[in-house]
Scaffold this motif. Structure first.
Motif, mmCIF file in Angstrom:
data_model
loop_
_atom_site.group_PDB
_atom_site.id
_atom_site.type_symbol
_atom_site.label_atom_id
_atom_site.label_comp_id
_atom_site.label_asym_id
_atom_site.label_seq_id
_atom_site.Cartn_x
_atom_site.Cartn_y
_atom_site.Cartn_z
ATOM 1 N N ARG A 97 0.817 -1.208 0.000
ATOM 2 C CA ARG A 97 0.000 0.000 0.000
ATOM 3 C C ARG A 97 0.852 1.259 0.000
ATOM 4 N NH1 ARG A 97 -5.226 -1.019 3.980
ATOM 5 N NH2 ARG A 97 -6.161 -2.709 2.765
ATOM 6 N N SER A 99 3.433 1.641 -1.565
ATOM 7 C CA SER A 99 3.850 1.821 -2.959
ATOM 8 C C SER A 99 2.649 1.922 -3.904
ATOM 9 C CB SER A 99 4.746 0.648 -3.390
ATOM 10 O OG SER A 99 5.891 0.568 -2.581
ATOM 11 N N ARG A 100 1.464 2.164 -3.317
ATOM 12 C CA ARG A 100 0.229 2.322 -4.094
ATOM 13 C C ARG A 100 -0.113 1.064 -4.890
ATOM 14 N NH1 ARG A 100 0.750 8.584 -6.327
ATOM 15 N NH2 ARG A 100 0.962 9.537 -4.277
ATOM 16 N N GLN A 101 0.100 -0.061 -4.260
ATOM 17 C CA GLN A 101 -0.284 -1.351 -4.829
ATOM 18 C C GLN A 101 -1.158 -2.078 -3.809
ATOM 19 O OE1 GLN A 101 3.234 -3.234 -7.152
ATOM 20 N NE2 GLN A 101 4.195 -2.200 -5.431
ATOM 21 N N ARG A 102 -1.832 -3.116 -4.264
ATOM 22 C CA ARG A 102 -2.685 -3.876 -3.356
ATOM 23 C C ARG A 102 -2.459 -5.371 -3.527
ATOM 24 N NH1 ARG A 102 -6.559 -1.834 -0.233
ATOM 25 N NH2 ARG A 102 -7.095 0.367 -0.458
ATOM 26 N N ALA A 264 8.851 3.160 -1.130
ATOM 27 C CA ALA A 264 7.702 3.953 -1.563
ATOM 28 C C ALA A 264 8.108 5.356 -1.977
ATOM 29 C CB ALA A 264 6.665 4.017 -0.441
ATOM 30 N N GLN A 267 9.187 6.077 -5.289
ATOM 31 C CA GLN A 267 8.135 6.182 -6.289
ATOM 32 C C GLN A 267 7.281 7.426 -6.067
ATOM 33 O OE1 GLN A 267 5.946 2.473 -6.785
ATOM 34 N NE2 GLN A 267 7.650 1.337 -5.920
ATOM 35 N N ASP A 269 5.950 8.787 -3.121
ATOM 36 C CA ASP A 269 4.898 8.817 -2.114
ATOM 37 C C ASP A 269 5.541 8.788 -0.747
ATOM 38 O OD1 ASP A 269 2.168 6.608 -1.182
ATOM 39 O OD2 ASP A 269 2.494 8.733 -0.810
#
Length: 468
Positions: A97, A99-102, A264, A267, A269
């Motif tokens: 999360r 890294s804006r992934q799920r 993160a 990338q 964030d």
């Protein structure tokens, strides 16, 4: 005391969906620390791994594994070259999360492997167990054979004398005719051993399964089901073995979060991961420190009035997403049914109902509310990512439905255990003023402001202003 797992603890009932899918879904990866981690449902992953003709070496990745891989290049290489790396635990979910992934589902080995073996038994496949102290693998095999009808145990071998002669170990596995090999040697040994011997092993599927044999055999007691559902099994293991697990879970988890943050921020964030780190650190530490208080409150509630210890209620979270909020029950069990009849007694103007003399509140409940102890179970909501330590008060769905348009702006951030309203007088603050406070916080929130509000919370709790 030994732990005898029930059939549903380690051996979930066979899912009829297995085997009914004409084309197995190909698990999609989440990339973290240079490793492709499968993001898939348990059912789809099992179909994928047991697809006829497929050969796979599987590893599991949790926060501890990631820390070990960061300092052990050979282990990192074993993970990178594995055919599948499965997400194990809340740490990987948090890292993704950040890294804006799920990650679709937590595929921890203790739950995933028994489900895999259920399907293996249905297909007539056999399994070999390698690892553990002498006698543990055979005890685990006996338990598996009892709990999973039709499962064929091809053989067992311990991880001590049974592993001294690597050639003999490979020969025992290969001559057994096993289709699946489970290796429980701990991290990083199990994955290094599997990577080194991959080309000389005949089982079509091999998995490094950590402490699974200890759990299956009853040698080590697993966390109760409610703790596992809350994704807090690591806290249970820390409480059971504080000396051995302190380095892994306290310092290790902090190191993992820092590493995930660096990943993160690379990338673009940064602030959101820092805030989540703060939430995890404060909530996790608070849960451990407050465990004795939780026990005392539970006893007091049971003695004082009929009903459950915890009160569960649907609240509205960030972006209007509903979630189940936890509190210690401070009212009688029929409180919700009596609410509408008491609305006229509200001491507060606007949407939110509050009454200083609310007759639904129990004797113990008044004490819990006076010191905000009833709110403490929301620590679990914070660990689950539904709330933050700092944020607006979580609203009821009927309250949100009655909001004026501008008030919906308070849903732009996660609700919090504490916040501007909570430290400014709570129930003494009117609805319109509360909305203004929350909107101002949502526009100007920062880590410094969060830390300031956290520090003010202690004064507000002991002062008791507006707490009823």
């Amino acid at each position: 005391m030994t732990f005898a797992p029930s059939p549903t603890t380690f051996f979930p009932a066979h899912d009829a969906r297995f085997g009914s899918q004409p084309a197995p879904e190909r698990p999609s990866p989440v990339r973290l620390f240079g490793i492709d981690i499968a993001s898939s449902s348990s059912a789809a992953m099992i179909e994928h791994l047991l697809e006829p003709g497929r050969r796979s070496r599987v590893a599991f990745l949790n926060a501890h594994c990631a820390n070990v891989a960061a300092r052990n290049a050979d282990y990192a290489d074993a993970l990178v070259t594995a055919d599948a790396v499965l997400p194990d635990g809340i740490g990987i979910e948090i890292g993704a999360r950040m890294s804006r992934q799920r990650v679709t589902e937590n595929l921890n080995g203790t739950d995933f492997v028994p489900a895999l073996l259920h399907e293996a038994a249905r297909r007539g496949l056999s399994v070999f167990l390698l690892g553990g102290r002498p006698g543990v693998a055979s005890a685990a095999a006996d338990r598996l054979a009892l709990r999973i009808p039709g499962l064929r145990i091809a053989g067992t071998r311990d991880g001590y004398e049974g592993l001294e002669d690597e050639t003999a170990t490979r020969a025992a596995i290969n001559t057994s005719g096993a289709d699946i090999l489970l290796v429980a040697l701990g991290v990083p040994l199990q994955d290094l051993w599997l990577a080194r011997n991959a080309e000389r092993l005949r089982p079509r599927l091999s998995l490094g399964v950590g402490a699974l044999f200890d759990f299956l055999s009853g040698r080590v007691r697993r966390a109760p089901e409610p703790v596992r559902r809350l994704r807090c099994e690591w806290i249970w293991r820390l409480a059971m073995e504080p000396r051995r697990m302190a380095g892994r879970y306290l310092w290790g988890n902090a190191a993992f979060l820092v590493r995930a943050l660096r990943h993160a921020t690379g990338q673009g964030d940064g602030v959101a991961p820092l805030r989540r780190m703060l939430d995890i650190a404060l909530a996790g530490g608070g849960l451990i420190a407050l465990a004795p208080l939780f026990g005392l409150v539970a006893v007091a509630l049971r003695l004082d009035s009929r009903g459950p210890v915890f009160f569960r209620q649907t609240r509205v979270g960030k972006d209007g997403v509903p979630f189940t909020m936890l509190k210690f029950r401070s009212m009688h069990v029929d409180a919700e049914a009596r609410r509408d009849a008491l609305l006229a007694q509200s001491d507060r103007e606007g949407v939110c109902f509050k009454s200083r003399t609310d007759p639904r509140v129990t004797r113990v409940g008044r004490i819990l509310r006076r010191f905000s102890i009833d709110e403490l179970p929301q620590i679990l909501n914070i660990l689950r990512g539904e709330m933050s330590v700092v944020g607006p008060r979580p609203a009821l769905p009927q309250e949100v439905a009655a909001y004026p348009g501008h008030a919906l702006g308070r849903l732009a951030v996660k609700p919090g255990l504490t916040g501007v309203w909570q430290v400014s007088g709570r129930a003494e603050v009117g609805f319109d003023k509360m909305i203004d406070m929350d909107l101002a916080y949502a526009r100007s929130r920062s880590l410094i402001l969060d830390l300031l509000l956290i520090s003010c919370t202690f004064r507000a709790v002991f002062g008791g202003r507006g707490a009823y």
